[in-house]
Enzyme design. Structure first.
Site, PDB file in Angstrom:
ATOM      1  N   GLU A 146      75.848  36.415  26.333  1.00 45.40           N
ATOM      2  CA  GLU A 146      77.311  37.008  25.607  1.00 45.40           C
ATOM      3  C   GLU A 146      78.720  36.359  26.343  1.00 45.40           C
ATOM      4  OE1 GLU A 146      78.710  39.996  23.074  1.00 45.40           O
ATOM      5  OE2 GLU A 146      76.857  39.283  21.826  1.00 45.40           O
ATOM      6  N   GLU A 258      68.420  38.198  16.931  1.00 39.19           N
ATOM      7  CA  GLU A 258      69.583  38.858  16.293  1.00 39.19           C
ATOM      8  C   GLU A 258      70.076  38.672  14.986  1.00 39.19           C
ATOM      9  OE1 GLU A 258      73.124  40.350  19.318  1.00 39.19           O
ATOM     10  OE2 GLU A 258      71.975  39.858  20.672  1.00 39.19           O
TER      11      GLU A 258
END
Length: 345
Positions: A146, A258
């Site tokens: 991220e 995820e």
């Protein structure tokens, strides 16, 4: 407390005796879950479910900077070791998550007032120590997680103002990959991002980032698509497939890293919500089966009881570790498919 030996005696390699599991039905596609070391040690149903149903596991929180390194001179590898040892005993591959992120930093790091050279030395020492410890035992690493800013304008690749970006500069991303490759030249190294699986400014920015790394010879082997999904906002599977194909054209693997489908505040009866959840899981799996670059699909948790979104029900197994309609839908799809050819894991 249930130790590793007890788990081995209780479940051995249950998937090897039961073909009605995702672990055995996969056609050249690893299917797995993010796992917790403490749960593996203390919950026999959890440990049995992991060994039976999955072929790959991700270290959910155990290898994040803060939990792993509470002080500058002390590492706590106990949780990560439990996961890696369990995986080795049961023939499971491991994804290491994550070396560099925006969150879960210890106070000594965020309050340390480090200069660039000192923080760079901290980063290098950390990656060499952690990746080197599991050399040959962790197949793939989410090296950087991220890094993109929350808001992205079309055509812009803006980085999040983390401690790494502010102090070291944007080159911290390249350096992290080079350090990880130095520590384990055989490990697969991934950039992991949220909200970048379809079309739009975020996926374009992630593509531009990894494309630039590839162009400059940085050792990056794949991109992770997180896919935290809501029931009433299902993913565009056509856009997902398109994105996987353009990443494959760069020579990159793709892991869905995820995946979860949260049912909070969704319309419909419980039965209807479970059916729609199953359709989303099946749709994502169908894309992975059709795109050779996709070599792993990992859910963010094993069963609903252990989900970070509990008491929501976003996963393939329920709170008692029983397969849900989403699990059955995926298994049925896998049984209908023949093994693919293409990118190896």
């Amino acid at each position: 407390m249930l130790g590793l030996l007890a788990v081995l005696c209780a479940c051995g390699h249950p998937a090897m005796h039961d073909e009605s599991t995702l672990r055995l039905a996969r056609p050249r596609l690893d299917i797995g879950a993010a796992v917790q070391g403490r749960a593996l040690r203390t919950d026999s149903a959890y440990a049995t479910a992991v060994a039976r149903h999955f072929s790959i596991v991700t270290t959910e929180n155990a290898l994040k900077f803060g939990p792993l390194r509470p002080s500058r001179d002390r590492y706590d590898f106990s949780e990560a070791d439990a996961i890696v040892e369990f995986a080795g005993a049961h023939g499971l591959a491991v994804r290491g998550h994550t070396l560099v992120w925006k969150r879960q930093h210890p106070a000594w790091l965020t309050e340390g007032a480090f200069g660039r050279d000192e923080l760079l030395a901290v980063l290098r020492e950390h990656i060499l120590r952690v990746v080197g410890r599991y050399r040959g035992r962790i197949r793939a690493w989410d090296v950087v997680n991220e890094a993109l800013a929350d808001s992205l304008a079309p055509g812009r690749t803006s980085l999040r103002p983390t401690i790494w970006r502010r102090v070291i500069g944007p080159e911290y991303i390249e350096l992290a990959f080079r350090f990880a490759h130095e520590a384990d030249p055989d490990a697969l190294l991934f950039y992991n991002e949220t909200g970048a699986e379809g079309r739009g400014p975020r996926s374009d920015a992630a593509f531009a980032l990894v494309q630039d790394l590839r162009r400059r010879g940085v050792p990056i082997h794949g991109i992770g698509m997180q896919m935290h999904t809501k029931l009433d906002q299902p993913p565009d599977t056509a856009a997902l497939a398109w994105n996987m194909r353009r990443l494959a054209a760069l020579g990159l693997r793709v892991h869905v890293t995820e995946l979860e489908v949260t049912t909070a505040n969704a319309r419909g009866t419980p039965t209807e919500r479970l059916a729609r959840q199953a359709a989303i899981y099946r749709g994502v799996l169908a894309v992975c089966l059709a795109e050779p670059a996709c070599t792993a699909l990992v859910t963010w948790g094993v069963g609903d009881r252990y989900s970070w979104r509990a008491p929501e029900t976003p996963l393939l197994l329920d709170s008692l570790m029983r397969p849900k309609p989403a699990y059955t839908a995926m298994l049925d799809l896998l049984r209908d498919r023949t093994p693919r050819t293409g990118t190896t894991r």
